[in-house]
Write an enzyme that holds these catalytic residues in place. Structure first.
Site, short mmCIF file in Angstrom:
data_model
loop_
_atom_site.label_atom_id
_atom_site.label_comp_id
_atom_site.label_asym_id
_atom_site.label_seq_id
_atom_site.Cartn_x
_atom_site.Cartn_y
_atom_site.Cartn_z
N ASP A 203 22.67 -53.31 20.09
CA ASP A 203 23.97 -52.86 19.59
C ASP A 203 23.80 -51.57 18.81
OD1 ASP A 203 22.75 -53.91 17.38
OD2 ASP A 203 24.41 -55.22 16.80
N SER A 204 22.56 -51.13 18.64
CA SER A 204 22.30 -49.81 18.07
C SER A 204 22.82 -48.72 19.01
CB SER A 204 20.81 -49.61 17.82
OG SER A 204 20.07 -49.93 18.99
N ASP A 242 21.89 -57.24 23.26
CA ASP A 242 22.39 -57.68 21.96
C ASP A 242 23.79 -58.24 22.12
OD1 ASP A 242 21.15 -57.67 19.46
OD2 ASP A 242 21.09 -55.48 19.41
N LYS A 272 20.16 -61.35 22.51
CA LYS A 272 19.67 -61.36 21.13
C LYS A 272 20.85 -61.55 20.20
CE LYS A 272 18.06 -57.51 18.84
NZ LYS A 272 18.96 -57.42 17.67
N GLU A 274 21.83 -62.03 15.78
CA GLU A 274 21.34 -61.86 14.41
C GLU A 274 21.72 -63.08 13.56
OE1 GLU A 274 22.76 -58.20 12.71
OE2 GLU A 274 21.92 -56.98 14.34
N GLU A 340 13.20 -57.51 10.91
CA GLU A 340 13.53 -56.12 10.55
C GLU A 340 13.45 -55.92 9.04
OE1 GLU A 340 16.97 -54.43 12.47
OE2 GLU A 340 16.96 -52.66 11.19
O1 KIV Z 1 20.06 -52.93 18.12
C1 KIV Z 1 18.86 -52.66 17.99
O2 KIV Z 1 18.38 -51.60 18.37
C2 KIV Z 1 18.01 -53.64 17.35
C3 KIV Z 1 16.56 -53.33 17.21
C4 KIV Z 1 16.27 -52.20 16.36
C5 KIV Z 1 15.79 -54.54 16.85
O3 KIV Z 1 18.48 -54.67 16.99
#
Ligand code: KIV
Length: 422
Positions: A203-204, A242, A272, A274, A340
């Protein structure tokens, strides 16, 4: 030649009759609406909480031998591994799904000829990949071959396709590996061919693709096309997507429906999410439904506002809770866990306590794997980098030089030449 900004003549409005066996020209698309201005990418890396980060001595925890967990992932080396040699000639970057630009190809190609044309296009893409590598500094042609990169160490067999059990096997063998984010076809192909075993459509993308200030704004509908591009571009890497903020926290059912969208519409191999022990019901629901889950604890950017900024998590009294989170998520069936911005010794302790791989970002050197956002790793992003980033290239500099040289060539008439003219 029609001067710019003049209405077309009637003759120009009539499309030319298509040549026999040629596709008719596509109708003109209406102009796209102008995108609204978006805020600049602003990963808040230089906040005092990061720059002031100093690993501290923390309580040490008794080291128990990690219980052997069997979450049902079978290891079948004969089916999944190959020798160290590449399976096949690496496909050219972008060659598989890119619409190739017509050079001097005949207007129609018989079926018997299509294989040789594919081979020619492949060779051409390989040559252009080599040429673009040469632009990056080396004058010599560069072979577009996977380096082997991160993965099982030298002399061991590499999986044809990375599965979650391979990552477990690597932990058991003490082999460290690297994960990178990817958000598009070309980077996914490059990282896959470089031997990166796991690619994360993070999600980055919010900060690194869409230019949002935080990850909170990115939506499922925005991430799915990126995830589809990445999953469609790799041959070997495990692709993880994500689940964005708000798409899984309400209930295990919500998590399930969102994860199913990523699996069906994008073709990713895992998701993934969180959160710590509060995410156990979601992880159980997904893993019991056949969806591999990567957990993410420590600093979790989707909770930035409740955490109170980009802060190292798990220091001092917080350490025990973080370890409990990791153990609970592993017991719930997560196949790996991202740590993280966690003190190195807490990350080391978690890595000993759980049998699933730990993937660190700002968590020191003792995790089983590392992850970086690719634009940070390759130097595409400008501005101050977080302390945990190591920059391996200066892509921003390379692209700036390429773009300014191209613009200067156009302005001076140096490009295009006869060579580029049909
Ligand atoms: O969204 C992302 O890029 C992340 C990683 C940095 C672990 O969650």
């Amino acid at each position: 030649m029609t001067p710019p900004h003049q209405p077309p003549t009637p003759q120009q409005q009539t499309p030319p009759a298509p040549a026999q066996n040629q596709a008719p020209p596509q109708p003109q698309q209406p102009p796209r609406p102008t995108a609204p201005a978006i805020p600049p990418a602003n990963y808040p890396v230089d906040t005092p909480t990061i720059t002031a980060y100093m690993p501290e001595a923390i309580e040490s925890y008794p080291q128990e031998s990690a219980p052997k967990q069997d979450n049902g992932y079978l290891s079948d080396p004969s089916a999944e591994y190959e020798s160290n040699a590449p399976v096949s000639e690496p496909k050219p970057v972008g060659g598989r799904r890119r619409a190739d630009v017509q050079q001097d190809a005949p207007s129609q190609v018989g079926n018997d000829q299509s294989a040789s044309h594919r081979a020619a296009r492949r060779a051409q893409a390989m040559a252009s990949a080599a040429a673009s590598s040469a632009i990056g500094g080396s004058a010599a042609p560069v072979e577009n071959k996977p380096s082997g990169g991160s993965g099982p160490g030298d002399g061991t067999k590499k999986p044809r396709r990375y599965r979650v059990h391979h990552l477990r096997d690597m932990k058991n063998r003490g082999e460290k590996w690297a994960m990178l984010t990817a958000y598009d076809q070309y980077t996914a192909e490059i990282f896959d061919q470089s031997g990166i075993p796991v690619l994360l459509v993070g999600d980055s993308a919010a900060n690194n693709v869409f230019g949002y200030e935080t990850t909170l704004r990115v939506t499922v509908d925005e991430l799915i096309p990126l995830a589809r591009a990445v999953a469609g571009a790799v041959e070997r890497a495990l692709v993880v997507a994500d689940l964005p903020f708000g798409s899984y926290q309400a209930s295990p059912e919500q998590a399930f429906h969102t994860a199913v969208r990523f699996m069906k519409e994008a073709g990713v191999h895992a998701v993934k999410l969180e959160g710590g022990r509060n995410m156990v019901p979601m992880v159980e629901k997904l893993t019991q439904s056949g969806i591999p889950v990567m957990a993410h604890i420590g600093f979790t950017p989707q909770s930035e506002h409740s955490i109170g900024g980009y802060r190292v998590q798990g220091r001092g009294d917080q350490a025990a809770g973080l370890i409990d989170d990791a153990v609970a998520l592993a017991e719930a069936g997560a196949f790996s866990v991202v740590l993280e911005m966690v003190p190195g010794d807490v990350a080391a302790e978690i890595t000993k306590r759980v049998s699933i791989p730990t993937i660190g970002i700002g968590a020191g050197r003792d995790t089983d794997a590392q992850v970086l956002v690719w634009q940070d790793m390759a130097g595409l992003r400008s501005g101050t980098m977080p302390r945990f980033v190591k920059q391996y290239a200066d892509l921003r500099g390379i692209l700036t030089t390429a773009a300014t040289t191209y613009a200067a060539d156009v302005a001076s008439g140096t490009f295009p030449t006869d060579e580029h003219t049909f």
